[in-house]
Design a protein around this motif. Structure first.
Motif, PDB file in Angstrom:
ATOM      1  N   ILE A 117      -5.838  -0.281  -6.172  1.00  0.00           N
ATOM      2  CA  ILE A 117      -5.061  -1.330  -6.976  1.00  0.00           C
ATOM      3  C   ILE A 117      -6.267  -1.975  -8.143  1.00  0.00           C
ATOM      4  O   ILE A 117      -6.891  -2.810  -7.813  1.00  0.00           O
ATOM      5  CB  ILE A 117      -4.512  -2.403  -6.093  1.00  0.00           C
TER       6      ILE A 117
ATOM      7  N   GLN B 103       0.944  -1.077  -0.008  1.00  0.00           N
ATOM      8  CA  GLN B 103      -0.162   0.126  -0.139  1.00  0.00           C
ATOM      9  C   GLN B 103       0.940   1.239   0.016  1.00  0.00           C
ATOM     10  O   GLN B 103       0.592   2.301  -0.705  1.00  0.00           O
ATOM     11  CB  GLN B 103      -0.775  -0.041   1.256  1.00  0.00           C
TER      12      GLN B 103
ATOM     13  N   VAL C 171       2.034   1.936  -3.453  1.00  0.00           N
ATOM     14  CA  VAL C 171       0.871   2.593  -4.233  1.00  0.00           C
ATOM     15  C   VAL C 171       0.887   4.243  -3.928  1.00  0.00           C
ATOM     16  O   VAL C 171       0.422   4.821  -4.837  1.00  0.00           O
ATOM     17  CB  VAL C 171      -0.529   1.861  -4.023  1.00  0.00           C
TER      18      VAL C 171
ATOM     19  N   THR D  66       1.249   7.163  -6.742  1.00  0.00           N
ATOM     20  CA  THR D  66      -0.014   8.037  -6.916  1.00  0.00           C
ATOM     21  C   THR D  66       0.499   9.367  -7.109  1.00  0.00           C
ATOM     22  O   THR D  66      -0.052  10.255  -7.683  1.00  0.00           O
ATOM     23  CB  THR D  66      -0.763   7.763  -6.111  1.00  0.00           C
TER      24      THR D  66
ATOM     25  N   ILE E  23      -3.243   1.569 -11.645  1.00  0.00           N
ATOM     26  CA  ILE E  23      -2.122   1.069 -10.718  1.00  0.00           C
ATOM     27  C   ILE E  23      -2.047  -0.398 -10.539  1.00  0.00           C
ATOM     28  O   ILE E  23      -3.470  -0.891 -10.430  1.00  0.00           O
ATOM     29  CB  ILE E  23      -2.195   1.967  -9.318  1.00  0.00           C
TER      30      ILE E  23
END
Length: 323
Positions: free
Chosen positions: A149, A110, A113, A117, A127
């Protein structure tokens, strides 16, 4: 947001040749446990508003091994990618070293991610992630919690919580689990008294004469020039021995049936670990899920054999679901 400053190697020290088709640089970013993760970023030399993919694994490997190979290959196909070292391993921060946690390691995906971003040349709505071996389980866990995701690939997946709680092929019963807990908690006492953390030993070396084929396969990857790396947990002294406790006491994949975004699971037909992917796949729902078996392939064939890893399939999958 606080990021711990860490030193990263700037020279190319991967187990695979550098591609002239993509740009490469080191990056760092924090997770929500205060650990700074180190990663290699691979970027196509042209393009804007790019789809992105975060890659990690195998369990006990570093970004200079399989995950970097996958990330670079996918960057050649037009994706901006990162391959990151999990918390407490490789060039990432965190102490004590060489420990793992189903919760923290899911957060690592996470955090990747989060980082992706914010990059100026990416599309934050496109993503994907790739998890290899034990990080396949982490990837599914991350996909279940993180709706950002949009597409997930697992390759030669292990469910590390199932393995640690039940052993291979679920052969460990409650008495065996209790004996394991007694042993590992005694080790915690010894670690505290000694002020050190005992390691589990990594991939066995030298190989015993009666080693199972899959152990021979691990040795052929982690302990030979084919895949050895000086920062790899499995190539050297192994995991902090007591890491197994948290994995045996918590379960991944509890909410995989609720993953709405696309999933592609890839596994070798001859892999000793195939049942992990087969069983996890049964829990997935929706018409955007697929299990792809690679004929004749073993578990570690999907670590680095570019003639076996289905990069074309992965590329088509991500282009479809990150469109």
């Amino acid at each position: 947001m606080t990021t711990i400053t860490i030193d990263t190697t700037q020279t190319w020290d991967k187990g695979f040749p550098q591609s002239a088709r993509v740009a490469h640089r080191k990056v760092t970013f924090p997770n929500r446990f205060g650990i700074t993760l180190a990663a290699d970023l691979y970027m196509p030399k042209a393009g804007n508003q790019l789809p992105v993919i975060a890659v990690s694994g195998p369990f006990g490997a570093v970004k200079e091994q399989s995950s970097g190979l996958y990330a670079q290959k996918m960057a050649e196909q037009g994706f901006l990618t990162i391959a990151f070292d999990p918390s407490f391993t490789g060039e990432s921060s965190g102490f004590p070293r060489d420990i793992a946690s189903p919760d923290i390691n899911t957060e690592d995906f996470q955090a990747a991610v989060d980082f992706l971003t914010t990059q100026p040349n990416v599309d934050p709505d496109r993503i994907g992630i790739i998890g290899i071996c034990g990080w396949g389980g982490m990837a599914l866990n991350a996909a279940a919690i993180d709706t950002r995701i949009k597409a997930t690939v697992t390759s030669t997946m292990y469910d590390m919580t199932r393995l640690n709680a039940f052993g291979y092929n679920d052969e460990m019963d409650a008495d065996a689990r209790y004996a394991m807990r007694e042993s590992l908690n005694a080790q915690r006492t010894a670690d505290y008294q000694n002020g050190t953390y005992a390691k589990a030993g990594g991939v066995v070396d030298p190989l015993p004469a009666d080693a199972p084929q899959f152990i021979q396969d691990y040795h052929a990857y982690y302990k030979t020039p084919r895949g050895y790396h000086q920062r790899s947990v499995n190539s050297n002294q192994g995991w902090n021995m007591t890491s197994a406790l948290s994995f045996a006491n918590a379960r991944l994949l509890q909410f995989t049936s609720e993953i709405r975004n696309a999933v592609l699971m890839v596994h070798g037909e001859k892999a000793h670990s195939l049942y992990f992917s087969q069983d996890a796949y049964k829990q997935l729902t929706g018409d955007n899920k697929e299990l792809m078996l690679i004929p004749g392939a073993s578990h570690t064939d999907l670590y680095d054999r570019v003639d076996v890893i289905p990069f074309e399939k992965m590329t088509a999958f991500f282009k479809k679901y990150l469109a």
